[in-house]
Design a protein around this motif. Structure first.
Motif, PDB file in Angstrom:
ATOM      1  N   GLY A  18      -3.188 -21.906 -69.013  1.00 60.48           N
ATOM      2  CA  GLY A  18      -4.369 -21.160 -69.426  1.00 60.48           C
ATOM      3  C   GLY A  18      -5.649 -21.645 -68.788  1.00 60.48           C
ATOM      4  N   LEU A  19      -5.659 -22.870 -68.286  1.00 55.64           N
ATOM      5  CA  LEU A  19      -6.856 -23.441 -67.661  1.00 55.64           C
ATOM      6  C   LEU A  19      -6.881 -23.256 -66.144  1.00 55.64           C
ATOM      7  CD1 LEU A  19      -6.871 -26.758 -69.702  1.00 55.64           C
ATOM      8  CD2 LEU A  19      -8.717 -25.059 -69.739  1.00 55.64           C
ATOM      9  N   ALA A  20      -5.783 -22.768 -65.569  1.00 53.44           N
ATOM     10  CA  ALA A  20      -5.665 -22.703 -64.106  1.00 53.44           C
ATOM     11  C   ALA A  20      -6.737 -21.818 -63.477  1.00 53.44           C
ATOM     12  CB  ALA A  20      -4.274 -22.211 -63.717  1.00 53.44           C
ATOM     13  N   GLU A  21      -7.027 -20.685 -64.089  1.00 50.73           N
ATOM     14  CA  GLU A  21      -8.028 -19.788 -63.528  1.00 50.73           C
ATOM     15  C   GLU A  21      -9.419 -20.423 -63.573  1.00 50.73           C
ATOM     16  OE1 GLU A  21      -9.677 -15.190 -64.095  1.00 50.73           O
ATOM     17  OE2 GLU A  21      -7.908 -15.867 -65.193  1.00 50.73           O
ATOM     18  N   GLU A  22      -9.719 -21.136 -64.657  1.00 48.34           N
ATOM     19  CA  GLU A  22     -11.011 -21.822 -64.755  1.00 48.34           C
ATOM     20  C   GLU A  22     -11.136 -22.893 -63.674  1.00 48.34           C
ATOM     21  OE1 GLU A  22     -13.561 -24.703 -67.817  1.00 48.34           O
ATOM     22  OE2 GLU A  22     -11.622 -23.882 -68.442  1.00 48.34           O
ATOM     23  N   ASN A  23     -10.050 -23.611 -63.424  1.00 42.11           N
ATOM     24  CA  ASN A  23     -10.076 -24.646 -62.387  1.00 42.11           C
ATOM     25  C   ASN A  23     -10.385 -24.042 -61.020  1.00 42.11           C
ATOM     26  OD1 ASN A  23      -9.400 -26.584 -64.296  1.00 42.11           O
ATOM     27  ND2 ASN A  23      -7.211 -26.406 -63.899  1.00 42.11           N
ATOM     28  N   GLU A  24      -9.775 -22.895 -60.746  1.00 43.67           N
ATOM     29  CA  GLU A  24     -10.042 -22.243 -59.467  1.00 43.67           C
ATOM     30  C   GLU A  24     -11.515 -21.830 -59.377  1.00 43.67           C
ATOM     31  OE1 GLU A  24      -7.666 -19.461 -56.627  1.00 43.67           O
ATOM     32  OE2 GLU A  24      -8.268 -18.251 -58.355  1.00 43.67           O
ATOM     33  N   ARG A  25     -12.034 -21.302 -60.458  1.00 42.74           N
ATOM     34  CA  ARG A  25     -13.433 -20.856 -60.476  1.00 42.74           C
ATOM     35  C   ARG A  25     -14.400 -22.038 -60.311  1.00 42.74           C
ATOM     36  NH1 ARG A  25     -12.968 -18.456 -64.760  1.00 42.74           N
ATOM     37  NH2 ARG A  25     -13.938 -19.890 -66.233  1.00 42.74           N
ATOM     38  N   LEU A  26     -14.067 -23.167 -60.928  1.00 44.84           N
ATOM     39  CA  LEU A  26     -14.912 -24.352 -60.837  1.00 44.84           C
ATOM     40  C   LEU A  26     -14.852 -25.010 -59.460  1.00 44.84           C
ATOM     41  CD1 LEU A  26     -14.109 -26.130 -64.233  1.00 44.84           C
ATOM     42  CD2 LEU A  26     -16.291 -25.087 -63.599  1.00 44.84           C
ATOM     43  N   GLY A 184      -7.206 -21.140 -51.306  1.00 49.16           N
ATOM     44  CA  GLY A 184      -6.113 -21.553 -52.171  1.00 49.16           C
ATOM     45  C   GLY A 184      -6.264 -23.021 -52.526  1.00 49.16           C
ATOM     46  N   LEU A 185      -5.597 -23.445 -53.611  1.00 55.68           N
ATOM     47  CA  LEU A 185      -5.749 -24.804 -54.130  1.00 55.68           C
ATOM     48  C   LEU A 185      -7.211 -25.161 -54.364  1.00 55.68           C
ATOM     49  CD1 LEU A 185      -3.054 -26.747 -52.043  1.00 55.68           C
ATOM     50  CD2 LEU A 185      -2.925 -26.102 -54.457  1.00 55.68           C
ATOM     51  N   SER A 186      -7.994 -24.157 -54.701  1.00 56.91           N
ATOM     52  CA  SER A 186      -9.417 -24.391 -54.929  1.00 56.91           C
ATOM     53  C   SER A 186      -9.640 -25.377 -56.059  1.00 56.91           C
ATOM     54  CB  SER A 186     -10.114 -23.068 -55.243  1.00 56.91           C
ATOM     55  OG  SER A 186     -11.491 -23.251 -55.448  1.00 56.91           O
ATOM     56  N   GLY A 187      -8.807 -25.319 -57.076  1.00 60.46           N
ATOM     57  CA  GLY A 187      -8.969 -26.191 -58.233  1.00 60.46           C
ATOM     58  C   GLY A 187      -8.729 -27.658 -57.962  1.00 60.46           C
ATOM     59  N   THR A 188      -8.216 -27.991 -56.773  1.00 65.19           N
ATOM     60  CA  THR A 188      -8.000 -29.406 -56.457  1.00 65.19           C
ATOM     61  C   THR A 188      -9.310 -30.140 -56.183  1.00 65.19           C
ATOM     62  OG1 THR A 188      -7.744 -29.026 -54.077  1.00 65.19           O
ATOM     63  CG2 THR A 188      -5.749 -28.890 -55.439  1.00 65.19           C
ATOM     64  N   GLY A 189     -10.385 -29.391 -55.883  1.00 70.05           N
ATOM     65  CA  GLY A 189     -11.668 -30.036 -55.602  1.00 70.05           C
ATOM     66  C   GLY A 189     -11.583 -31.042 -54.471  1.00 70.05           C
ATOM     67  N   SER A 190     -10.892 -30.670 -53.396  1.00 65.29           N
ATOM     68  CA  SER A 190     -10.642 -31.617 -52.295  1.00 65.29           C
ATOM     69  C   SER A 190     -11.851 -31.718 -51.371  1.00 65.29           C
ATOM     70  CB  SER A 190      -9.396 -31.197 -51.525  1.00 65.29           C
ATOM     71  OG  SER A 190      -8.263 -31.137 -52.378  1.00 65.29           O
ATOM     72  N   LYS A 191     -12.893 -32.316 -51.878  1.00 65.89           N
ATOM     73  CA  LYS A 191     -14.191 -32.365 -51.198  1.00 65.89           C
ATOM     74  C   LYS A 191     -14.258 -33.482 -50.151  1.00 65.89           C
ATOM     75  CE  LYS A 191     -16.261 -30.704 -55.506  1.00 65.89           C
ATOM     76  NZ  LYS A 191     -17.150 -31.035 -56.640  1.00 65.89           N
ATOM     77  N   ASP A 192     -15.291 -33.427 -49.330  1.00 61.32           N
ATOM     78  CA  ASP A 192     -15.549 -34.487 -48.359  1.00 61.32           C
ATOM     79  C   ASP A 192     -16.162 -35.694 -49.058  1.00 61.32           C
ATOM     80  OD1 ASP A 192     -14.889 -32.392 -46.684  1.00 61.32           O
ATOM     81  OD2 ASP A 192     -16.609 -32.656 -45.350  1.00 61.32           O
ATOM     82  N   VAL A 193     -15.870 -36.868 -48.511  1.00 64.04           N
ATOM     83  CA  VAL A 193     -16.546 -38.083 -48.959  1.00 64.04           C
ATOM     84  C   VAL A 193     -17.170 -38.768 -47.745  1.00 64.04           C
ATOM     85  CG1 VAL A 193     -15.064 -38.397 -50.963  1.00 64.04           C
ATOM     86  CG2 VAL A 193     -14.451 -39.510 -48.812  1.00 64.04           C
ATOM     87  N   VAL A 194     -18.301 -39.414 -47.960  1.00 65.74           N
ATOM     88  CA  VAL A 194     -19.053 -40.057 -46.894  1.00 65.74           C
ATOM     89  C   VAL A 194     -19.304 -41.510 -47.273  1.00 65.74           C
ATOM     90  CG1 VAL A 194     -21.253 -40.103 -45.645  1.00 65.74           C
ATOM     91  CG2 VAL A 194     -20.158 -37.916 -46.170  1.00 65.74           C
TER      92      VAL A 194
END
Length: 393
Positions: A18-26, A184-194
């Motif tokens: 139920g939280l998967a769609e929210e994770n993608e949106r976030l 796709g896999l937007s909810g993973t939040g795989s952002k850059d780090v510096v």
């Protein structure tokens, strides 16, 4: 303990789904999803027992990741990536594990390992600079593993090339919030780090070759069989397990949709032999991928547990099958996606999100088949595998 973790994931399944769609949106995992994952204990499966972990058989870790990914692809992916990092910490200087888990055994560690930074040697350690993309789950992690090339005094890679895995606390790196905008896999939040000029003590670093060869584990007293497994088996395991779990979740949603769906012809899909043939074939393919992935790591574990050595050919075979499992599972998903009807493209239909997640999962470098298949063919013919080709074997 592993079965308890999987049982807990299944118990939490409806909430996770139920939280998967929210994770993608976030564009990252929600705080609630992370709380559920922590309560299930999935990230502790490969963590040293001394620090509240379970040091389970890698098969159990893979099955837990699949279970989680079936409910939410992004959560499963983060578990598959972040969940393997405690396994590596367990092979490094014990001071590092104490720093990470001494006060909070639920602390998570992000990555990536690609050597995008330069670590310049200084007294007592290194000074690190660089930028790394694809740090999955990084918003919820307090430490990070990064790959780095040992540098010279001018900030360039030293020769011969030496790759380190270095570990930094959250205060020493920056997360770039607007760096993750994907299909796709937007909810993973795989952002850059510096990282800009951070000092890393020597004990928070390890030579990549020492992790691959098992020398680090032997040096630091990590004698459990799980720590004898190659890094190039363990790191891909969690990622491919996530992709297979995503495909299982899509299959589950497809079957639920088809049960009562009526095609445009007026025929119920459950009475269409062609549609059911495709579904049956896809089901068998996805299940075969699960079995082959688990069988491979289990056979390798058993050999090491018996005190046997692992050859290059053994490692290439594991990687070949792991890559092929991912591609076969996603190909099977394509077959059922094509037969799920027009409504499958609606954003409120979970199948389309899982379909996108699975395809993005194939883009990870550990799923690139070319060099892996090439290396395996050479190894199985008894020929030498060139050193550069062994980098991911």
């Amino acid at each position: 303990m592993a079965h308890e973790v999987i049982d807990r994931i299944e118990e939490l399944g409806p909430q996770l789904k139920g939280l998967a769609e929210e994770n993608e949106r976030l564009g990252r995992l929600s705080e609630r999803t992370v709380a559920l994952m922590r309560s299930a204990g999935v990230m502790r499966l490969l963590q040293p027992a001394k620090f509240g972990g379970h040091s389970v058989h890698p098969r159990d870790f893979a099955e837990a990741v699949m279970a989680l990914a079936r409910h939410d692809g992004a959560a499963g992916w983060v578990a598959g990536v972040v969940g393997v990092h405690p396994w590596e910490v367990g092979q490094m200087d014990p001071r590092l594990a104490q720093e990470i888990w001494g006060e909070n055994q639920d602390t998570w560690i992000a990555s990536p390992y690609m050597p995008n930074g330069i670590a310049e040697p200084v007294e007592g350690g290194y000074v690190l600079n660089g930028r790394w993309p694809f740090s999955s789950g990084t918003d919820h992690c307090d430490w990070v593993f990064l790959g780095a090339l040992v540098g010279d005094s001018k900030g360039r890679p030293a020769m011969p090339v030496k790759v380190l895995h270095v570990v930094l606390p959250r205060s020493d790196y920056e997360i770039i919030d607007d760096s993750w905008d994907v299909i796709g896999l937007s909810g993973t939040g795989s952002k850059d780090v510096v990282v800009s000029g951070a000092f890393i003590p020597e004990y928070r670093t390890v030579d990549q070759e020492d992790i691959k060869s098992g020398a680090a584990a032997e040096r630091n007293g990590a004698t459990e069989t799980v720590h004898k497994l190659p890094f190039t088996t363990m790191f891909p395991l969690g990622i491919t397990a996530a992709v297979i779990g995503i495909c299982e979740g899509a299959l589950e949603a497809h079957l639920a949709l088809q049960r009562d769906r009526v095609a445009v012809t007026g025929v119920q899909v459950r009475d269409d032999p062609y549609a059911l043939y495709a579904t049956g074939e896809a089901t068998a393919e996805i299940e075969a991928c699960r079995v082959q992935l688990i069988d491979g790591v289990s056979r390798l574990y058993d050999r090491l547990d018996a005190g046997e050595t692992v050859s290059v050919a053994d490692r290439t075979r594991i990687r070949r099958n792991q890559v092929r499992c991912a591609w076969r599972a996603v190909a099977a998903l394509d077959e059922i996606f094509a037969r799920s009807g027009g409504n499958v493209i609606r954003r409120d239909n979970p199948i389309q999100r899982l379909w996108r997640d699975a395809h993005v999962g194939l883009q990870h470098m550990i799923h690139v088949p070319g060099a892996t298949y090439h290396a395996d063919s050479l190894a199985q013919m008894g020929l030498e595998v060139p050193a550069p080709m062994q980098a991911l074997i």
